[in-house]
Enzyme design. Sequence first.
Site, short mmCIF file in Angstrom:
data_model
loop_
_atom_site.label_atom_id
_atom_site.label_comp_id
_atom_site.label_asym_id
_atom_site.label_seq_id
_atom_site.Cartn_x
_atom_site.Cartn_y
_atom_site.Cartn_z
N HIS A 48 12.60 38.96 59.17
CA HIS A 48 12.55 37.60 58.64
C HIS A 48 11.23 37.30 57.79
O HIS A 48 11.33 36.42 57.04
CB HIS A 48 12.05 37.04 60.31
CG HIS A 48 13.24 36.65 61.02
ND1 HIS A 48 13.51 37.32 62.28
CD2 HIS A 48 14.51 35.79 61.01
CE1 HIS A 48 14.83 36.99 62.59
NE2 HIS A 48 15.15 36.12 62.10
N ARG A 155 15.14 26.66 59.24
CA ARG A 155 14.90 27.29 60.03
C ARG A 155 13.42 26.84 60.57
O ARG A 155 12.24 27.11 60.31
CB ARG A 155 14.28 28.67 59.53
CG ARG A 155 15.68 29.53 58.74
CD ARG A 155 15.08 31.04 58.59
NE ARG A 155 16.43 31.64 58.08
CZ ARG A 155 16.66 31.83 56.53
NH1 ARG A 155 15.91 31.33 55.75
NH2 ARG A 155 17.51 33.00 56.32
N ARG A 191 18.44 23.93 62.40
CA ARG A 191 18.73 24.61 63.64
C ARG A 191 17.62 24.55 64.56
O ARG A 191 16.49 24.46 64.15
CB ARG A 191 18.68 26.39 62.99
CG ARG A 191 18.90 27.22 64.30
CD ARG A 191 19.04 28.39 63.78
NE ARG A 191 17.80 29.29 63.00
CZ ARG A 191 17.66 30.35 62.35
NH1 ARG A 191 18.89 31.04 62.26
NH2 ARG A 191 16.76 30.72 61.93
N GLU A 291 26.75 34.26 65.46
CA GLU A 291 26.24 35.21 65.17
C GLU A 291 26.17 36.54 66.18
O GLU A 291 25.52 37.49 66.21
CB GLU A 291 24.66 34.99 65.03
CG GLU A 291 24.03 34.12 66.01
CD GLU A 291 22.63 33.63 65.56
OE1 GLU A 291 22.04 34.19 64.66
OE2 GLU A 291 22.16 32.48 66.03
N ASN A 314 23.58 38.40 59.53
CA ASN A 314 22.45 39.48 59.89
C ASN A 314 22.70 39.65 61.42
O ASN A 314 22.86 40.98 61.57
CB ASN A 314 21.12 38.93 59.58
CG ASN A 314 20.98 38.39 58.04
OD1 ASN A 314 21.71 38.93 57.37
ND2 ASN A 314 19.83 37.70 57.82
N ASP A 315 22.65 38.87 62.27
CA ASP A 315 22.70 39.25 63.70
C ASP A 315 24.16 39.71 64.09
O ASP A 315 24.39 40.55 64.84
CB ASP A 315 22.15 37.96 64.35
CG ASP A 315 20.64 37.98 64.74
OD1 ASP A 315 20.25 38.98 64.66
OD2 ASP A 315 20.24 36.90 65.14
N ARG A 331 13.28 51.66 55.18
CA ARG A 331 13.65 53.11 54.67
C ARG A 331 13.10 54.19 55.60
O ARG A 331 13.47 55.31 55.30
CB ARG A 331 12.96 52.95 53.26
CG ARG A 331 13.42 52.08 52.31
CD ARG A 331 12.74 52.04 51.15
NE ARG A 331 13.23 50.82 50.13
CZ ARG A 331 12.88 51.00 48.73
NH1 ARG A 331 12.06 51.69 48.14
NH2 ARG A 331 13.38 49.83 48.27
N CYS A 368 25.59 31.21 56.65
CA CYS A 368 23.94 31.08 56.27
C CYS A 368 23.28 32.23 56.38
O CYS A 368 22.00 32.50 56.24
CB CYS A 368 23.20 29.84 57.04
SG CYS A 368 23.31 30.20 58.89
#
Length: 439
Positions: A48, A155, A191, A291, A314-315, A331, A368
């Site tokens: 995030h 958000r 949201r 999600e 993403n989720d 990474r 989104c």
Amino acid sequence: GVGDSGMPETLEEGSILVAHDLAPSDTACLDVHKVSAMLLDKGGKTSHTAILARSLGIPAVVGLQNVTASIQSGDTVLVDGDSGEVTVNPSKDECSAFKERLDAQSRKKGQLSLLKDLPSVTKDGRKVELAANIGGANEIDMVNDAGAEGIGLFRTEFMFIQVTEMLTEEEQFRVYKKVLSELSPRPVVIRTLDAGSDKELPYLNMPKEDNPFLGLRAIRLCLQEKERAFRPQLRALLRASVYGKLRIMFPMIASLQELREAKAELLSVKAELDAERISVSEDLQVGIMVEVPSAAICSDELASECDFFSIGTNDLTQYTLAVDYTMACDRGNAAISYLSDYFYPSVLRLIARTIEEGHKQGIWVGMCGEMAGSPAAIPVLIGMGIDELSMATGAIPQAKAIIRGMDTGKAKEIWERVKGMSSNKEIRAYLDGLVAEQQ
């Protein structure tokens, strides 16, 4: 053992912020006029903190492992947020080459800016609404500058993580009123509180969990904290609804039961406001983020009881592939980095199913998540029939150019070809090749 002294108070314009890690609350407080880039030892591209940096238009390279040990205060650093390249104390030639790339990028932005006031419509006339993701009212100017046709994701949790105690109904109302009125008549999807995972709210006494991404978060937390968190936010949203085109979205819905419980609270709050003779907009839509795989699988049932879907890739990706998506993108966790890809066939099938089932029930379906702003993904999503794409403001001009240059028939052909592929690598290579052909 050293206490956090907070953000530096004397940052100069053009500063590059280097840190071991930044909480989303730290990033949300950054002065975008002074911080030109940020470099972090920790993190992944879908954390995030990284998402918020993109929303603010701050180039960020994360997951560098030891950047804090490699850079000293006063160093000159070149940061390419697109490629992830960082050059410390560059040579004169390296600076010249970098400036040439900056100039080329500036020229491209200038060309794309000519599309700002044009509609996001395909060559054969299909409308795909382009909206912006934001974390606060301070981003409205960026939304307008990008030519966004609305806000597809506000958000609200970023409002809550910047304070030390729960925002009151009145404090929230003022923010929602400002956003809705300044964007009117464009739609604004807000949201409800998506706290939890890496977005902790200490004043709610949230429990420490071994895996917070699978724990008490988002709608689960709101349904447990109805009086302290959920109902005050719903009251503020409904009160503000008369100032614009409000769309309320519930996050992390995993079942029809959760949707019904959340809607029951909304109806209860509306009844309270009616009794108090406080007006609420009649043009109000209620939808959910898709999600969680269970929501995508049961999208036919869920679509019958809400007004829209917005897919959070993403989720959806991390839960479908059973991987902590943030860690997979880091990474420092190369062993599972191959799983940080929404182009896996399983994820694409869930997305396609969600769009199809939503349309069968006559509701619009948007996206989104990070995938929405991917140049490689947009043709596929158009081929699937997506109605709306919401992304960081910086990605909107290029997305509009892609949509306006795309034919729906061609997009469907691309999706049909992708459906026949068996691996994410094959799919990504094919789609990246299409992007390269257009450049």
